[in-house]
Write a protein that holds these residues in place. Structure first.
Motif, PDB file in Angstrom:
ATOM      1  N   ASP A   1       1.616  -0.661 -12.380  1.00 29.00           N
ATOM      2  CA  ASP A   1       0.544  -0.359 -11.429  1.00 29.00           C
ATOM      3  C   ASP A   1      -0.235  -1.620 -11.036  1.00 29.00           C
ATOM      4  OD1 ASP A   1      -0.973   1.266  -9.770  1.00 29.00           O
ATOM      5  OD2 ASP A   1      -2.444   1.712 -11.340  1.00 29.00           O
ATOM      6  N   MET A   2       0.525  -2.622 -10.559  1.00 26.64           N
ATOM      7  CA  MET A   2      -0.058  -3.910 -10.188  1.00 26.64           C
ATOM      8  C   MET A   2      -0.223  -4.067  -8.680  1.00 26.64           C
ATOM      9  SD  MET A   2      -0.413  -5.849 -12.997  1.00 26.64           S
ATOM     10  CE  MET A   2      -0.233  -7.530 -12.465  1.00 26.64           C
TER      11      MET A   2
ATOM     12  N   ALA B   1       9.971  -1.129  -7.165  1.00 26.42           N
ATOM     13  CA  ALA B   1      10.756  -1.420  -8.369  1.00 26.42           C
ATOM     14  C   ALA B   1      10.120  -0.666  -9.539  1.00 26.42           C
ATOM     15  CB  ALA B   1      10.782  -2.916  -8.632  1.00 26.42           C
ATOM     16  N   PRO B   2      10.932  -0.023 -10.362  1.00 27.89           N
ATOM     17  CA  PRO B   2      10.360   0.790 -11.457  1.00 27.89           C
ATOM     18  C   PRO B   2       9.376   0.024 -12.341  1.00 27.89           C
ATOM     19  CG  PRO B   2      12.687   1.252 -11.233  1.00 27.89           C
ATOM     20  CD  PRO B   2      12.379   0.118 -10.299  1.00 27.89           C
ATOM     21  N   VAL B   3       9.653  -1.237 -12.631  1.00 31.88           N
ATOM     22  CA  VAL B   3       8.748  -1.991 -13.498  1.00 31.88           C
ATOM     23  C   VAL B   3       7.390  -2.185 -12.828  1.00 31.88           C
ATOM     24  CG1 VAL B   3       9.512  -4.289 -12.745  1.00 31.88           C
ATOM     25  CG2 VAL B   3       8.556  -3.982 -15.027  1.00 31.88           C
ATOM     26  N   LEU B   4       7.349  -2.362 -11.525  1.00 32.53           N
ATOM     27  CA  LEU B   4       6.074  -2.505 -10.833  1.00 32.53           C
ATOM     28  C   LEU B   4       5.340  -1.178 -10.748  1.00 32.53           C
ATOM     29  CD1 LEU B   4       7.213  -5.325  -9.938  1.00 32.53           C
ATOM     30  CD2 LEU B   4       5.823  -4.972  -7.929  1.00 32.53           C
TER      31      LEU B   4
ATOM     32  N   TYR C   1      -1.515  -7.343  -6.652  1.00 27.85           N
ATOM     33  CA  TYR C   1      -0.593  -8.099  -5.806  1.00 27.85           C
ATOM     34  C   TYR C   1      -1.136  -8.188  -4.377  1.00 27.85           C
ATOM     35  CZ  TYR C   1       2.969  -7.771  -9.468  1.00 27.85           C
ATOM     36  OH  TYR C   1       3.672  -7.871 -10.628  1.00 27.85           O
ATOM     37  N   LEU C   2      -1.781  -7.146  -3.939  1.00 24.36           N
ATOM     38  CA  LEU C   2      -2.374  -7.150  -2.597  1.00 24.36           C
ATOM     39  C   LEU C   2      -3.443  -8.235  -2.492  1.00 24.36           C
ATOM     40  CD1 LEU C   2      -2.291  -5.642   0.109  1.00 24.36           C
ATOM     41  CD2 LEU C   2      -4.029  -4.115  -0.799  1.00 24.36           C
ATOM     42  N   ARG C   3      -4.266  -8.354  -3.505  1.00 24.92           N
ATOM     43  CA  ARG C   3      -5.280  -9.417  -3.539  1.00 24.92           C
ATOM     44  C   ARG C   3      -4.630 -10.806  -3.517  1.00 24.92           C
ATOM     45  NH1 ARG C   3      -7.682 -10.275  -9.140  1.00 24.92           N
ATOM     46  NH2 ARG C   3      -5.641 -11.206  -9.275  1.00 24.92           N
TER      47      ARG C   3
ATOM     48  N   LEU D   1       0.822  -1.211   0.000  1.00 26.84           N
ATOM     49  CA  LEU D   1       0.000   0.000   0.000  1.00 26.84           C
ATOM     50  C   LEU D   1       0.856   1.262   0.000  1.00 26.84           C
ATOM     51  CD1 LEU D   1      -2.885  -1.058   2.403  1.00 26.84           C
ATOM     52  CD2 LEU D   1      -3.023  -0.636  -0.070  1.00 26.84           C
ATOM     53  N   ILE D   2       1.944   1.250   0.757  1.00 27.07           N
ATOM     54  CA  ILE D   2       2.832   2.420   0.760  1.00 27.07           C
ATOM     55  C   ILE D   2       3.454   2.605  -0.620  1.00 27.07           C
ATOM     56  CG2 ILE D   2       4.980   3.399   1.669  1.00 27.07           C
ATOM     57  CD1 ILE D   2       4.270   2.102   4.374  1.00 27.07           C
ATOM     58  N   SER D   3       3.929   1.511  -1.225  1.00 24.98           N
ATOM     59  CA  SER D   3       4.543   1.646  -2.548  1.00 24.98           C
ATOM     60  C   SER D   3       3.511   2.074  -3.592  1.00 24.98           C
ATOM     61  CB  SER D   3       5.255   0.351  -2.958  1.00 24.98           C
ATOM     62  OG  SER D   3       4.368  -0.729  -3.015  1.00 24.98           O
TER      63      SER D   3
END
Length: 162
Positions: A127-128, A120-123, A132-134, A67-69
């Motif tokens: 905007d995943m 990470a720049p790719v993430l 990813y949280l799910r 969430l922070i990222s």
């Protein structure tokens, strides 16, 4: 574990592979595309001793890290460039809490591992984070909540016989 016969080590490894394969199968049934994210949490958890009472912190901390990222990328887009102060403040407070051993449910190695992954720049570009949280939440059910329930529901060996 070093005194364990080699054949038992192979059996344990095969059991772990079957469990991992089962997890990948189940995640595909639910349409989850990123089962690796839960394995990151399990890896962090195993590095801390893999005690069942430590699992909540790893998964909760991991969720907060994601969430922070996510907020690093999204807050400036939603609220203007100055809004990056919010996630940066959260990172500073998380580091201070970790140094002081405060809020261990949130401020732990899980938070920092997932904060690192999430920035990470790719993430950030993909905007995943919320996806990813799910997937992390599903991993928490499989690797933390279900084992916790099994431990809680099994009969107490020291209790009365039935």
């Amino acid at each position: 574990m070093q005194d364990l016969p080699f054949w038992k080590a192979v059996l344990i490894t095969l059991g772990v592979l079957v469990a991992a394969g089962s997890y990948f199968f189940v995640t595909s049934l639910f349409g989850l595309k990123n089962p690796w994210i839960a394995f990151v949490a399990v890896t962090v958890w195993s590095a801390t001793g893999m005690k069942l009472d430590q699992a909540p912190g790893i998964f909760v901390g991991g969720a907060v890290g994601l969430l922070i990222s996510w907020s690093i990328a999204e807050f400036p887009a939603l609220f203007g460039d100055i809004a990056v102060i919010v996630p940066l403040t959260a990172i500073i407070l998380a580091i201070a809490c970790k140094i002081k051993d405060m809020l261990p449910l949130v401020c732990n190695f899980g938070l920092f591992a997932f904060l690192t992954i999430g920035t990470a720049p790719v993430l950030l570009e993909q905007d995943m984070h919320l996806i990813y949280l799910r997937d992390l939440a599903f991993g928490a059910v499989c690797f933390w909540l279900l084992p916790w329930l099994v431990v809680r529901l099994r009969p107490d060996p020291a209790g009365p016989e039935r």
